[in-house]
Design a protein around this motif. Structure first.
Motif, PDB file in Angstrom:
ATOM      1  N   ALA A 102       0.803  -1.199   0.046  1.00 48.65           N
ATOM      2  CA  ALA A 102       0.038   0.042  -0.042  1.00 48.65           C
ATOM      3  C   ALA A 102       0.792   1.298   0.229  1.00 48.65           C
ATOM      4  O   ALA A 102       0.344   2.398   0.040  1.00 48.65           O
ATOM      5  CB  ALA A 102      -0.852  -0.140   1.101  1.00 48.65           C
ATOM      6  N   GLY A 103       2.161   1.081  -0.142  1.00 48.22           N
ATOM      7  CA  GLY A 103       3.187   2.476  -0.178  1.00 48.22           C
ATOM      8  C   GLY A 103       3.147   3.028   1.516  1.00 48.22           C
ATOM      9  O   GLY A 103       3.368   4.360   1.345  1.00 48.22           O
ATOM     10  N   ASN A 104       2.845   2.208   2.256  1.00 46.66           N
ATOM     11  CA  ASN A 104       2.797   2.875   3.988  1.00 46.66           C
ATOM     12  C   ASN A 104       4.261   2.498   4.653  1.00 46.66           C
ATOM     13  O   ASN A 104       4.198   2.664   5.875  1.00 46.66           O
ATOM     14  CB  ASN A 104       1.845   2.285   4.580  1.00 46.66           C
ATOM     15  N   VAL A 105       5.129   2.188   3.893  1.00 47.10           N
ATOM     16  CA  VAL A 105       6.498   2.009   4.642  1.00 47.10           C
ATOM     17  C   VAL A 105       7.434   2.784   4.019  1.00 47.10           C
ATOM     18  O   VAL A 105       7.746   2.781   2.856  1.00 47.10           O
ATOM     19  CB  VAL A 105       6.924   0.430   4.372  1.00 47.10           C
ATOM     20  N   GLU A 106       7.918   3.533   4.921  1.00 47.91           N
ATOM     21  CA  GLU A 106       9.214   4.562   4.529  1.00 47.91           C
ATOM     22  C   GLU A 106      10.662   4.160   5.223  1.00 47.91           C
ATOM     23  O   GLU A 106      10.580   3.625   6.365  1.00 47.91           O
ATOM     24  CB  GLU A 106       8.484   5.834   5.144  1.00 47.91           C
ATOM     25  N   ILE A 107      11.656   4.726   4.332  1.00 46.80           N
ATOM     26  CA  ILE A 107      12.745   4.233   5.021  1.00 46.80           C
ATOM     27  C   ILE A 107      13.712   5.447   5.313  1.00 46.80           C
ATOM     28  O   ILE A 107      13.816   6.191   4.496  1.00 46.80           O
ATOM     29  CB  ILE A 107      13.697   3.461   3.841  1.00 46.80           C
ATOM     30  N   MET A 108      14.370   5.703   6.461  1.00 52.51           N
ATOM     31  CA  MET A 108      15.042   6.761   6.883  1.00 52.51           C
ATOM     32  C   MET A 108      16.370   6.148   6.675  1.00 52.51           C
ATOM     33  O   MET A 108      16.849   5.333   7.817  1.00 52.51           O
ATOM     34  CB  MET A 108      14.788   7.597   8.232  1.00 52.51           C
ATOM     35  N   ALA A 109      17.297   6.412   5.700  1.00 51.41           N
ATOM     36  CA  ALA A 109      18.465   5.804   5.504  1.00 51.41           C
ATOM     37  C   ALA A 109      19.782   6.768   6.257  1.00 51.41           C
ATOM     38  O   ALA A 109      19.968   7.746   5.504  1.00 51.41           O
ATOM     39  CB  ALA A 109      18.695   5.414   4.106  1.00 51.41           C
TER      40      ALA A 109
ATOM     41  N   GLY B 168      13.957  12.987   4.710  1.00 44.98           N
ATOM     42  CA  GLY B 168      15.248  13.525   5.139  1.00 44.98           C
ATOM     43  C   GLY B 168      16.439  12.742   4.184  1.00 44.98           C
ATOM     44  O   GLY B 168      16.337  11.839   3.503  1.00 44.98           O
ATOM     45  N   ASP B 169      17.635  13.523   4.288  1.00 47.78           N
ATOM     46  CA  ASP B 169      18.653  12.938   3.404  1.00 47.78           C
ATOM     47  C   ASP B 169      20.036  13.049   4.668  1.00 47.78           C
ATOM     48  O   ASP B 169      20.382  14.095   5.052  1.00 47.78           O
ATOM     49  CB  ASP B 169      19.192  14.012   2.555  1.00 47.78           C
ATOM     50  N   TYR B 170      20.221  12.098   4.878  1.00 43.61           N
ATOM     51  CA  TYR B 170      21.130  11.660   6.052  1.00 43.61           C
ATOM     52  C   TYR B 170      22.303  10.986   5.465  1.00 43.61           C
ATOM     53  O   TYR B 170      23.091  10.162   6.206  1.00 43.61           O
ATOM     54  CB  TYR B 170      20.801  11.277   7.230  1.00 43.61           C
ATOM     55  N   THR B 171      23.024  11.357   4.214  1.00 48.66           N
ATOM     56  CA  THR B 171      24.184  10.871   3.544  1.00 48.66           C
ATOM     57  C   THR B 171      25.586  11.312   4.200  1.00 48.66           C
ATOM     58  O   THR B 171      26.477  10.652   3.834  1.00 48.66           O
ATOM     59  CB  THR B 171      24.092  10.942   1.939  1.00 48.66           C
ATOM     60  N   GLY B 172      25.588  12.317   4.676  1.00 50.27           N
ATOM     61  CA  GLY B 172      26.886  13.116   5.297  1.00 50.27           C
ATOM     62  C   GLY B 172      26.924  12.688   6.655  1.00 50.27           C
ATOM     63  O   GLY B 172      27.869  13.604   7.356  1.00 50.27           O
TER      64      GLY B 172
ATOM     65  N   GLU C 233      24.867  15.807  17.706  1.00 52.08           N
ATOM     66  CA  GLU C 233      24.034  16.896  16.749  1.00 52.08           C
ATOM     67  C   GLU C 233      23.559  16.604  15.789  1.00 52.08           C
ATOM     68  O   GLU C 233      22.457  16.919  15.284  1.00 52.08           O
ATOM     69  CB  GLU C 233      24.852  18.474  16.861  1.00 52.08           C
ATOM     70  N   THR C 234      24.344  16.026  15.014  1.00 50.87           N
ATOM     71  CA  THR C 234      24.174  15.450  13.427  1.00 50.87           C
ATOM     72  C   THR C 234      22.991  14.375  13.555  1.00 50.87           C
ATOM     73  O   THR C 234      22.243  14.628  12.737  1.00 50.87           O
ATOM     74  CB  THR C 234      25.390  15.111  12.639  1.00 50.87           C
ATOM     75  N   VAL C 235      23.221  13.386  14.227  1.00 50.96           N
ATOM     76  CA  VAL C 235      22.279  12.429  14.532  1.00 50.96           C
ATOM     77  C   VAL C 235      21.008  12.852  15.103  1.00 50.96           C
ATOM     78  O   VAL C 235      19.994  12.200  14.756  1.00 50.96           O
ATOM     79  CB  VAL C 235      23.241  11.216  15.398  1.00 50.96           C
ATOM     80  N   ARG C 236      21.079  13.821  15.943  1.00 50.26           N
ATOM     81  CA  ARG C 236      19.865  14.212  16.750  1.00 50.26           C
ATOM     82  C   ARG C 236      18.712  14.838  15.736  1.00 50.26           C
ATOM     83  O   ARG C 236      17.608  14.429  16.004  1.00 50.26           O
ATOM     84  CB  ARG C 236      20.092  15.488  17.598  1.00 50.26           C
ATOM     85  N   VAL C 237      19.241  15.268  14.608  1.00 53.47           N
ATOM     86  CA  VAL C 237      18.078  15.903  13.665  1.00 53.47           C
ATOM     87  C   VAL C 237      17.424  14.437  12.961  1.00 53.47           C
ATOM     88  O   VAL C 237      16.055  14.545  12.918  1.00 53.47           O
ATOM     89  CB  VAL C 237      18.831  16.573  12.675  1.00 53.47           C
ATOM     90  N   ALA C 238      17.876  13.533  12.750  1.00 51.00           N
ATOM     91  CA  ALA C 238      17.412  12.378  12.210  1.00 51.00           C
ATOM     92  C   ALA C 238      16.490  11.695  13.219  1.00 51.00           C
ATOM     93  O   ALA C 238      15.091  11.490  13.076  1.00 51.00           O
ATOM     94  CB  ALA C 238      18.305  11.184  11.931  1.00 51.00           C
ATOM     95  N   ALA C 239      16.752  11.873  14.385  1.00 46.44           N
ATOM     96  CA  ALA C 239      16.049  11.050  15.510  1.00 46.44           C
ATOM     97  C   ALA C 239      14.659  12.009  15.627  1.00 46.44           C
ATOM     98  O   ALA C 239      13.612  11.439  16.022  1.00 46.44           O
ATOM     99  CB  ALA C 239      16.756  11.101  16.941  1.00 46.44           C
ATOM    100  N   GLU C 240      14.967  13.207  15.870  1.00 49.79           N
ATOM    101  CA  GLU C 240      14.020  14.208  16.084  1.00 49.79           C
ATOM    102  C   GLU C 240      12.767  14.269  14.865  1.00 49.79           C
ATOM    103  O   GLU C 240      11.604  14.223  15.232  1.00 49.79           O
ATOM    104  CB  GLU C 240      14.348  15.857  16.150  1.00 49.79           C
ATOM    105  N   GLU C 241      13.220  13.962  13.829  1.00 55.11           N
ATOM    106  CA  GLU C 241      12.341  13.554  12.693  1.00 55.11           C
ATOM    107  C   GLU C 241      11.353  12.515  12.830  1.00 55.11           C
ATOM    108  O   GLU C 241      10.266  12.611  12.601  1.00 55.11           O
ATOM    109  CB  GLU C 241      13.054  13.782  11.397  1.00 55.11           C
ATOM    110  N   ALA C 242      12.302  11.336  13.098  1.00 56.13           N
ATOM    111  CA  ALA C 242      11.391  10.334  13.371  1.00 56.13           C
ATOM    112  C   ALA C 242      10.268  10.317  14.571  1.00 56.13           C
ATOM    113  O   ALA C 242       9.459   9.876  14.527  1.00 56.13           O
ATOM    114  CB  ALA C 242      12.321   9.073  13.579  1.00 56.13           C
ATOM    115  N   MET C 243      10.851  11.061  15.602  1.00 58.32           N
ATOM    116  CA  MET C 243       9.953  11.141  16.837  1.00 58.32           C
ATOM    117  C   MET C 243       8.855  12.217  16.407  1.00 58.32           C
ATOM    118  O   MET C 243       7.704  11.720  17.117  1.00 58.32           O
ATOM    119  CB  MET C 243      10.810  11.769  17.917  1.00 58.32           C
ATOM    120  N   GLU C 244       9.054  13.279  15.736  1.00 55.58           N
ATOM    121  CA  GLU C 244       7.952  14.000  15.466  1.00 55.58           C
ATOM    122  C   GLU C 244       6.881  13.357  14.656  1.00 55.58           C
ATOM    123  O   GLU C 244       5.806  13.488  14.831  1.00 55.58           O
ATOM    124  CB  GLU C 244       8.494  15.354  14.647  1.00 55.58           C
ATOM    125  N   GLY C 245       7.319  12.449  13.823  1.00 54.66           N
ATOM    126  CA  GLY C 245       6.532  11.762  12.708  1.00 54.66           C
ATOM    127  C   GLY C 245       5.522  10.742  13.661  1.00 54.66           C
ATOM    128  O   GLY C 245       4.306  10.763  13.496  1.00 54.66           O
TER     129      GLY C 245
END
Length: 296
Positions: A114-121, A139-143, A151-163
């Motif tokens: 159904a297209g309801n699985v998302e991947i944060m790589a 998000g784009d966390y390639t760097g 601090e760099t990892v916190r942004v990814a964690a916050e996006e997942a938590m907010e979702g």
């Protein structure tokens, strides 16, 4: 049989490759020492904080107030896949990708359809892999690993938590390599959100009576739990970082050994080819001399 020039060129090429793999092994070993020190220091802190997190969620009445512990019908899932930015580290990245695919096939096949699985790589290799397979990727966390810090990892964690907090995601899982030693990395698939309650039996409630909530339970839930969740993601990234360097060190060591074995075979082939060429020249000279002698 290959000519002497061809064999000589292969020997030079393999020798150059061996020097590169040996240098990469040494670089990976130096980086591994720092990454290993970081994760060894982080583990006790993260483990203790995670214990407090699960215990807080299991306190009577608190799970209902804690938005990150709310269990809902799973309609949309986010999977955090922690890979690396670079290759040449054996099966390190492919194991994560395989684990993510297995997780989707075993638990979320219908949601994926159904297209309801998302991947944060987190990491370039995972980002490229899942992007080619048309996954929705927030998000784009390639760097992240180029300037790895909380601090760099916190942004990814916050996006997942907010979702999850807003109800967009009903569950968040994380897949990463746990560092055991230089030669061994263990694939971990863990539920990140909702927070799982403590599995301890009846002694839990009594144990929790020893907690003193200061200034209040509400502020603890608002401040400590989000911080603990970010720490858990940061720990997973540190584990993956140490595992990457260990896997690369092992892969480059094996590549150096293989290059050495190939060099031995090529040198043997070169000597045999050279000997055969010399023997052929001698036979031609002898045959010519006999021909001249017979013609006199």
């Amino acid at each position: 049989m290959a000519s002497l020039k061809e064999v000589r060129n292969r020997i030079v090429s393999v020798g150059s490759t061996q020097q590169i793999t040996k240098a990469m092994k040494m670089v990976a070993a130096a980086k591994l020492r720092r990454a290993q020190d970081n994760i060894i220091r982080m583990r006790p802190y993260a483990q203790r904080l995670n214990n407090i997190l699960t215990n807080l969620s299991s306190v009577q009445g608190e799970a209902g107030q804690n938005v990150y512990a709310q269990k809902r019908d799973v309609q949309r899932v986010l999977i955090i896949a922690v890979t690396s930015d670079r290759g040449l580290c054996g099966a390190f990245n492919s194991n994560v990708m395989k684990a993510v695919n297995n997780l989707i096939n075993e638990r979320y096949r219908d949601l994926q359809a159904a297209g309801n699985v998302e991947i944060m790589a987190i990491g370039k290799k995972g980002h490229e892999y899942f992007q080619k397979r048309n996954f929705t990727m927030p998000g784009d966390y390639t760097g992240v690993f180029g300037k790895l810090s909380f601090e760099t990892v916190r942004v990814a964690a916050e996006e997942a938590m907010e979702g999850f907090r807003t109800g967009y995601y009903d569950q968040v899982d994380i897949v990463y390599n746990e560092f055991k030693n230089v030669a061994t990395q263990i694939i971990r698939t863990e539920q990140f959100l909702p927070i799982q309650e403590s599995v301890e039996e009846q002694g839990t409630a009594q144990a929790e009576s020893d907690y003193i909530f200061e200034p209040s339970k509400e502020e603890i839930l608002e401040q400590l739990i989000p911080k603990s969740l970010k720490i858990q993601v940061y720990k997973a990234v540190l584990e993956s970082n140490a595992s990457e360097h260990g896997a690369r060190m092992t892969a480059m060591d094996k590549a150096t050994e293989n290059a050495g074995e190939l060099l031995k075979q090529l040198k043997l082939t070169y000597n045999r080819t050279r000997q055969a060429a010399i023997t052929t020249e001698i036979l031609e000279i002898v045959g010519g001399a006999e021909a001249l002698a017979a013609g006199r």
